[in-house]
Design a protein around this motif. Structure first.
Motif, PDB file in Angstrom:
ATOM      1  N   LEU A  10       0.846  -1.184   0.000  1.00  0.00           N
ATOM      2  CA  LEU A  10       0.000   0.000   0.000  1.00  0.00           C
ATOM      3  C   LEU A  10       0.885   1.239   0.000  1.00  0.00           C
ATOM      4  O   LEU A  10       1.871   1.309   0.736  1.00  0.00           O
ATOM      5  N   ILE A  11       0.524   2.215  -0.815  1.00  0.00           N
ATOM      6  CA  ILE A  11       1.356   3.411  -0.947  1.00  0.00           C
ATOM      7  C   ILE A  11       1.071   4.400   0.182  1.00  0.00           C
ATOM      8  O   ILE A  11       1.993   4.888   0.838  1.00  0.00           O
ATOM      9  N   HIS A  12      -0.190   4.677   0.425  1.00  0.00           N
ATOM     10  CA  HIS A  12      -0.571   5.719   1.397  1.00  0.00           C
ATOM     11  C   HIS A  12      -1.903   5.328   2.033  1.00  0.00           C
ATOM     12  O   HIS A  12      -2.834   4.923   1.336  1.00  0.00           O
ATOM     13  N   THR A  13      -2.003   5.475   3.375  1.00  0.00           N
ATOM     14  CA  THR A  13      -3.239   5.132   4.097  1.00  0.00           C
ATOM     15  C   THR A  13      -3.563   6.246   5.078  1.00  0.00           C
ATOM     16  O   THR A  13      -2.679   6.731   5.790  1.00  0.00           O
ATOM     17  N   THR A  14      -4.830   6.641   5.107  1.00  0.00           N
ATOM     18  CA  THR A  14      -5.289   7.737   5.970  1.00  0.00           C
ATOM     19  C   THR A  14      -6.569   7.331   6.677  1.00  0.00           C
ATOM     20  O   THR A  14      -7.441   6.685   6.081  1.00  0.00           O
ATOM     21  N   LEU A  15      -6.676   7.703   7.950  1.00  0.00           N
ATOM     22  CA  LEU A  15      -7.911   7.500   8.716  1.00  0.00           C
ATOM     23  C   LEU A  15      -8.468   8.876   9.077  1.00  0.00           C
ATOM     24  O   LEU A  15      -7.759   9.713   9.640  1.00  0.00           O
ATOM     25  N   MET A  77     -13.209   2.691   2.974  1.00  0.00           N
ATOM     26  CA  MET A  77     -14.161   1.930   3.782  1.00  0.00           C
ATOM     27  C   MET A  77     -14.678   2.851   4.873  1.00  0.00           C
ATOM     28  O   MET A  77     -13.905   3.518   5.546  1.00  0.00           O
ATOM     29  N   LYS A  78     -16.007   2.894   5.041  1.00  0.00           N
ATOM     30  CA  LYS A  78     -16.624   3.784   6.016  1.00  0.00           C
ATOM     31  C   LYS A  78     -17.366   2.966   7.072  1.00  0.00           C
ATOM     32  O   LYS A  78     -17.874   1.894   6.802  1.00  0.00           O
ATOM     33  N   LYS A  79     -17.435   3.561   8.286  1.00  0.00           N
ATOM     34  CA  LYS A  79     -18.175   2.927   9.374  1.00  0.00           C
ATOM     35  C   LYS A  79     -18.720   4.014  10.286  1.00  0.00           C
ATOM     36  O   LYS A  79     -18.003   4.950  10.637  1.00  0.00           O
ATOM     37  N   THR A  80     -19.984   3.889  10.660  1.00  0.00           N
ATOM     38  CA  THR A  80     -20.629   4.845  11.564  1.00  0.00           C
ATOM     39  C   THR A  80     -20.506   4.360  13.001  1.00  0.00           C
ATOM     40  O   THR A  80     -20.840   3.211  13.305  1.00  0.00           O
ATOM     41  N   ILE A  81     -20.032   5.233  13.875  1.00  0.00           N
ATOM     42  CA  ILE A  81     -19.879   4.909  15.290  1.00  0.00           C
ATOM     43  C   ILE A  81     -20.960   5.648  16.076  1.00  0.00           C
ATOM     44  O   ILE A  81     -21.107   6.862  15.945  1.00  0.00           O
ATOM     45  N   HIS A  82     -21.711   4.913  16.882  1.00  0.00           N
ATOM     46  CA  HIS A  82     -22.758   5.509  17.708  1.00  0.00           C
ATOM     47  C   HIS A  82     -22.195   5.774  19.105  1.00  0.00           C
ATOM     48  O   HIS A  82     -21.715   4.865  19.784  1.00  0.00           O
ATOM     49  N   THR A  92     -13.686   7.029   8.265  1.00  0.00           N
ATOM     50  CA  THR A  92     -13.371   6.680   6.884  1.00  0.00           C
ATOM     51  C   THR A  92     -11.884   6.353   6.784  1.00  0.00           C
ATOM     52  O   THR A  92     -11.047   7.167   7.177  1.00  0.00           O
ATOM     53  N   VAL A  93     -11.601   5.161   6.297  1.00  0.00           N
ATOM     54  CA  VAL A  93     -10.214   4.743   6.073  1.00  0.00           C
ATOM     55  C   VAL A  93      -9.981   4.694   4.571  1.00  0.00           C
ATOM     56  O   VAL A  93     -10.739   4.046   3.841  1.00  0.00           O
ATOM     57  N   ILE A  94      -8.950   5.389   4.103  1.00  0.00           N
ATOM     58  CA  ILE A  94      -8.669   5.517   2.674  1.00  0.00           C
ATOM     59  C   ILE A  94      -7.237   5.085   2.409  1.00  0.00           C
ATOM     60  O   ILE A  94      -6.334   5.408   3.195  1.00  0.00           O
ATOM     61  N   THR A  95      -7.037   4.367   1.327  1.00  0.00           N
ATOM     62  CA  THR A  95      -5.690   3.966   0.945  1.00  0.00           C
ATOM     63  C   THR A  95      -5.511   4.136  -0.560  1.00  0.00           C
ATOM     64  O   THR A  95      -6.470   3.998  -1.336  1.00  0.00           O
ATOM     65  N   ILE A  96      -4.295   4.438  -0.965  1.00  0.00           N
ATOM     66  CA  ILE A  96      -3.928   4.573  -2.383  1.00  0.00           C
ATOM     67  C   ILE A  96      -2.969   3.446  -2.724  1.00  0.00           C
ATOM     68  O   ILE A  96      -1.956   3.246  -2.033  1.00  0.00           O
ATOM     69  N   THR A  97      -3.298   2.698  -3.769  1.00  0.00           N
ATOM     70  CA  THR A  97      -2.484   1.553  -4.169  1.00  0.00           C
ATOM     71  C   THR A  97      -2.412   1.490  -5.683  1.00  0.00           C
ATOM     72  O   THR A  97      -3.126   2.196  -6.403  1.00  0.00           O
TER      73      THR A  97
END
Length: 282
Positions: A10-15, A77-82, A92-97
């Motif tokens: 994976l090149i780059h990952t952001t949360l 990938m997204k997830k809602t936290i209550h 939201t977790v995002i990665t560039i590959t």
């Protein structure tokens, strides 16, 4: 060598939390191999559309005149936290590959980072005194998850490719199943996230219905109390009306009796009491 590294890492990952970047990690070696690659800028350009969409998992091709000779994809990938106070946060977790990286490897990394962050956040809330001091530790967890999955890429490749269709027969001559008959890990992860989201929506709706039922029950109780109060008020009003009528009647009787007595006394003075004998004699 460049293509081999790009196809396994994976090149780059952001949360991000509610569109705010919290943690970022990247493979500096791969970033330098691709000239004019600004991962943070690319992610910021797509983040608004990603969070506004209803899609929980997806990929976006990155097209830029500055990037040449490379086919890059942005996965999210997204997830809602209550939260306990009733509010919700969007993680939201995002990665560039590279486009050649196995999709299941990417989705596995994104899901593990998302689940780890939910666990990490809950742990910080339970240990509020140490929460701020530990907040920077999650970047280490992100690096560990990514490195672990990348190191075990070759050994897990069979699992990653399970269910894939190559159109050829197996070694024993059997024919591979059709695409309609096989659920691959990508679909399984996507279905898992969608089921979790539907489950959260159902629980939220159930809580709203229960809360609405409590309000209806409270309204019924208030209506019953109002009805009982109305009946009590009506009875008291009737009792007061009866007392006022009796008092008025007694007053009238007393006035009439007083008038008769006064007339009797006046006539008695002239005609002689008690039987008006003087008037009768004349």
């Amino acid at each position: 060598m460049i293509n081999k590294d790009l196809s396994k890492k994976l090149i780059h990952t952001t949360l991000t939390l509610n569109s705010t970047t919290l943690y970022t990690t990247e493979n500096a070696q791969l970033v330098h191999l691709i000239n004019n690659l600004n991962c943070s800028e690319l992610i910021s350009q797509e983040l608004g559309l990603i969070n506004a969409s209803k899609t929980l998992i997806g990929s976006i091709p990155l097209t830029s005149s500055k990037i040449t000779n490379f086919n890059l994809l942005l996965y999210f990938m997204k997830k809602t936290i209550h939260n306990s106070d009733g509010s919700t946060d969007l993680v939201t977790v995002i990665t560039i590959t590279d486009a050649e990286v196995n999709k299941t490897l990417i989705l596995s990394v994104l899901k593990k980072i998302t689940d780890k962050y939910v666990e990490f956040r809950l742990d910080m809330e339970n240990n509020d005194n140490q929460g701020k001091a530990k907040s920077g530790e999650f970047k280490l967890y992100m690096n560990q998850i990514i490195k672990f999955e990348e190191m075990h890429y070759d050994s897990n490749q069979r699992i990653y490719n399970y269910g894939s269709i190559n159109g050829r027969g197996d070694r024993d001559g059997s024919t591979s199943p059709s695409a309609n008959d096989v659920i691959n890990p990508n679909q399984l992860l996507l279905a898992n996230e969608e089921v979790e989201e539907v489950r959260n929506l159902m629980l939220d709706n159930i809580n709203k219905l229960l809360h609405r039922g409590d309000k209806i029950h409270l309204l019924v109780d208030q209506t019953d109390r109002l009805t009982n109060s109305s009946l009590v008020f009506q009875k008291r009003a009737q009792s007061i009306k009866k007392k006022m009528w009796l008092s008025k009647t007694r007053l009238m009787i007393m006035l009439i009796a007083g008038g008769i007595l006064l007339i009797y006394l006046l006539l008695g003075v002239e005609c002689g009491l008690p039987f008006f004998s003087q008037c009768f004699h004349h």
